[in-house]
Design a protein around this motif. Structure first.
Motif, short mmCIF file in Angstrom:
data_model
loop_
_atom_site.label_atom_id
_atom_site.label_comp_id
_atom_site.label_asym_id
_atom_site.label_seq_id
_atom_site.Cartn_x
_atom_site.Cartn_y
_atom_site.Cartn_z
N TYR A 140 56.31 -8.91 18.40
CA TYR A 140 57.94 -8.97 18.60
C TYR A 140 58.54 -10.45 18.88
O TYR A 140 59.47 -10.88 18.37
CB TYR A 140 58.53 -7.94 19.49
N TYR A 161 56.95 -4.95 30.53
CA TYR A 161 57.56 -6.30 30.05
C TYR A 161 58.65 -6.63 29.33
O TYR A 161 59.11 -7.46 28.80
CB TYR A 161 56.31 -6.95 29.11
N LEU A 162 59.68 -5.35 29.31
CA LEU A 162 60.82 -5.17 28.54
C LEU A 162 61.87 -6.47 29.20
O LEU A 162 62.56 -7.12 28.67
CB LEU A 162 61.37 -3.92 28.59
N ILE A 174 62.15 -9.93 27.83
CA ILE A 174 63.03 -9.69 26.47
C ILE A 174 64.49 -9.79 27.05
O ILE A 174 65.36 -10.50 26.59
CB ILE A 174 63.02 -8.42 25.68
N LEU A 183 49.63 -5.05 24.80
CA LEU A 183 51.07 -5.73 24.60
C LEU A 183 50.90 -6.43 23.20
O LEU A 183 51.57 -7.34 22.88
CB LEU A 183 50.77 -7.01 25.65
N LEU A 203 54.15 -6.16 21.63
CA LEU A 203 55.33 -7.25 22.33
C LEU A 203 55.10 -8.73 21.98
O LEU A 203 56.09 -9.20 21.68
CB LEU A 203 54.96 -7.12 23.83
N ARG A 204 54.00 -8.94 21.70
CA ARG A 204 53.56 -10.38 21.35
C ARG A 204 54.21 -10.62 19.84
O ARG A 204 54.63 -11.59 19.42
CB ARG A 204 52.03 -10.93 21.41
N LEU A 249 58.69 -0.68 23.09
CA LEU A 249 58.76 -1.49 24.11
C LEU A 249 59.98 -1.12 24.87
O LEU A 249 60.10 -1.98 26.11
CB LEU A 249 59.34 -3.04 23.38
N SER A 306 58.34 -0.47 28.04
CA SER A 306 57.30 -1.23 28.48
C SER A 306 57.68 -2.22 29.71
O SER A 306 58.74 -2.46 29.92
CB SER A 306 56.98 -2.44 27.23
N TYR A 311 59.12 -1.51 16.85
CA TYR A 311 59.26 -2.24 18.32
C TYR A 311 60.00 -1.31 19.38
O TYR A 311 59.93 -1.40 20.44
CB TYR A 311 60.23 -3.36 18.37
#
Length: 562
Positions: A410, A374-375, A378, A404, A407-408, A369, A372, A366
């Motif tokens: 995680y 998209y961090l 989180i 992604l 991410l999904r 990420l 990422s 992970y």
């Protein structure tokens, strides 16, 4: 048949849109409109209250403003109840227009009357927000252009006069609804959160939470998501937090909160990157609600500077140096040149960063990420209270984009954060990309996800007052459709061709693809097994061979040769 009378404010709105339909609206005109709506509402609200204070007294409002005792009472009441005060009766919106409208330099008088004369109590959020709009107005417009160039001054003057005819107390078509429609038109145009999405987000949250102390929206847009949610709770929301990376959206948000009865002393707006940490790091939220635009690397890089670990570390190092220098009197040269001291400062800065950085938990597979775009999702989940909920609208690419997948994994298999996924009808969306609602919970008690497919099983109703050019379809989900969604989500029900409750262990079979079509079968035709199709094909092939053989025999008998 009796024809329903059109509400005054609705008629004025249509008049405004009609007057401006054939002109090219510049940004400076947008700022004038924002200021005009703020001025109109603040003026009429205060004037109405002060008039009620003296309604049983043998004195007019103009006379009362000339009396020192009344002025003192007016000021105290205004500061206590409204957070601002207009010190002269001539400065009220309608009075200014009556006195100055026909004069030269009216627009200059109008721009300065409220912005340069309104008063505020000490340490007031109203002063901070109002003055931000005043500064934006001053930077954003050229008054001389409106006064002297072409017909712009006539158009702006006419718009101000038309706005003066609005009734801020009308219930049938409220003043805030007029401003909402103006903001969604080409006159101002900020990114709009559609009503059908806001309504569904609010319904999800209210079904889960009875009281909200703190709510947060990292992508303010037109502020309607927070306002719609507040209407569901009445006065139950205490503190509102939000971010905007657009100055005009920030100004619109201030006005919308103000005219929607929010106490601005409990509203914490921040003009900055939605991808960085919120501006009150010690605050945890009951609810995070937002419509998040598609996140591209380009957009992420534009706004993500504050997330850079080195920048955070340098800020913390400066804080440590400042404390050591100012509070302990340590020489600045020693701070810079002493290797042991520098190493100590560096370690402290790293520990300070780690103490507030959820990305430190991203290890092993992970770790990727941390870079990422998209961090921030989180980080948002970490900022929830233990029983907090986050309901956001995302591009459908979040569910199935190959890049992604980790991410999904995680968010589901590793942390079990995702509670529900709802696909939305393409028909209602103004976006070119399909959208979904994803509900996150910080501490879930079930090891599954509720998938709901709204792509076909839904009903709509038209908005009550439709205004051409302000919302493409003017459709809302019916109450029955919303209630069905909420019932299925809360009771975690599987409904044929509508919803499915999927254990987390099943997600890996689909490589953590979270598209609702993978888990909710909405096929309406007759189901045919592949084995049956294979048998049918073999039978047809055999018949064709038999027929060809028969044709060949007939050709031989007739002596035909090809």
């Amino acid at each position: 048949m009796h024809r329903r009378t059109m509400p005054n404010n609705y008629r004025v709105l249509r008049n405004i849109l009609s007057k401006t339909r054939q002109i090219e609206v510049s940004q400076d005109m947008s700022y004038v409109l924002i200021y005009a709506f703020l001025y109109k509402y603040a003026s009429d609200l205060l004037k109405n209250h002060l008039s009620s204070v003296i309604e049983d007294e043998p004195i007019t409002l103009d006379e009362a403003f000339k009396n020192e005792d009344y002025r003192r009472q007016f000021r105290a009441d205004a500061f206590n109840m409204f957070g601002y005060y207009i010190p002269e009766s001539e400065l009220f919106f309608d009075e200014l227009i009556n006195e100055k409208y026909t004069e030269n330099f009216f627009i200059h008088e109008f721009i300065t009357a409220f912005s340069e004369n309104v008063k505020f109590p000490t340490d007031s959020a109203y002063e901070m927000y109002f003055k931000y709009i005043f500064r934006a107005l001053k930077r954003g417009i050229n008054v001389n252009k409106f006064e002297f160039e072409g017909e712009n001054h006539l158009i702006v003057k006419d718009l101000i006069l038309t706005i003066s005819k609005l009734d801020i107390f009308e219930r049938e078509f409220p003043f805030e609804k007029v401003f909402d429609r103006i903001c969604d038109s080409d006159l101002i145009h900020v990114e709009k959160d559609p009503e059908y999405i806001n309504s569904l987000l609010a319904a999800i949250i209210t079904s889960q939470k009875t009281h909200l102390e703190d709510i947060y929206n990292p992508f303010l847009n037109d502020a309607s998501s927070l306002i719609d949610l507040s209407h569901k709770y009445g006065e139950g929301i205490v503190h509102v937090h939000a971010k905007s990376f657009s100055q005009i959206s920030y100004c619109v948000g201030i006005v919308k909160f103000f005219i929607s009865f929010f106490d601005l002393d409990n509203v914490f707006l921040n003009y900055g990157s939605p991808f960085s940490s919120h501006n009150m790091p010690d605050t945890e939220f009951d609810v995070i609600v937002s419509r998040i635009p598609p996140i591209t690397p380009r957009r992420f890089k534009r706004f993500s500077k504050a997330q850079n670990e080195e920048i955070i570390k340098r800020k913390n190092m400066n804080k440590v140096r400042s404390v050591l220098s100012e509070s302990l009197g340590i020489d600045e040269d020693a701070l810079e040149n002493d290797p042991e001291l520098k190493n100590t400062i560096d370690n402290l800065a790293v520990k300070m960063s780690r103490g507030k950085n959820p990305a430190d938990e991203l290890t092993g597979e992970y770790e990727v990420l941390k870079n990422s775009e998209y961090l921030f999702l989180i980080n948002l989940i970490h900022s929830l209270k233990d029983d907090g909920i986050m309901a956001v609208c995302l591009s459908q690419g979040f569910l199935n984009k190959n890049s992604l997948e980790i991410l999904r994994k995680y968010l589901t298999f590793e942390k079990n954060y995702i509670d529900c996924i709802i696909s939305l009808p393409d028909e209602l969306s103004k976006s070119k990309r399909p959208e979904v609602i994803v509900v996150f919970r910080k501490n879930k008690t079930s090891d599954d996800i509720v998938f709901i497919d709204l792509s076909s099983k839904y009903n709509t109703v038209p908005s009550r007052y439709r205004v051409s050019g302000t919302f493409n379809k003017n459709l809302l989900l019916t109450r029955e459709t919303q209630d069905k969604v909420i019932c299925v989500y809360n009771k975690r029900k599987t409904v044929d061709k509508f919803s499915n409750v999927v254990p987390l262990r099943d997600l890996a079979k689909n490589e953590f693809n979270l598209s609702t079509s993978r888990y909710v079968d909405t096929f309406e035709g007759e189901f045919v097994r592949l084995e049956d199709l294979k048998n049918q094909k073999e039978q047809i092939t055999a018949r064709i061979k038999k027929l060809n053989k028969k044709i060949d025999m007939m050709m031989d008998d007739l002596g035909i040769d090809f």
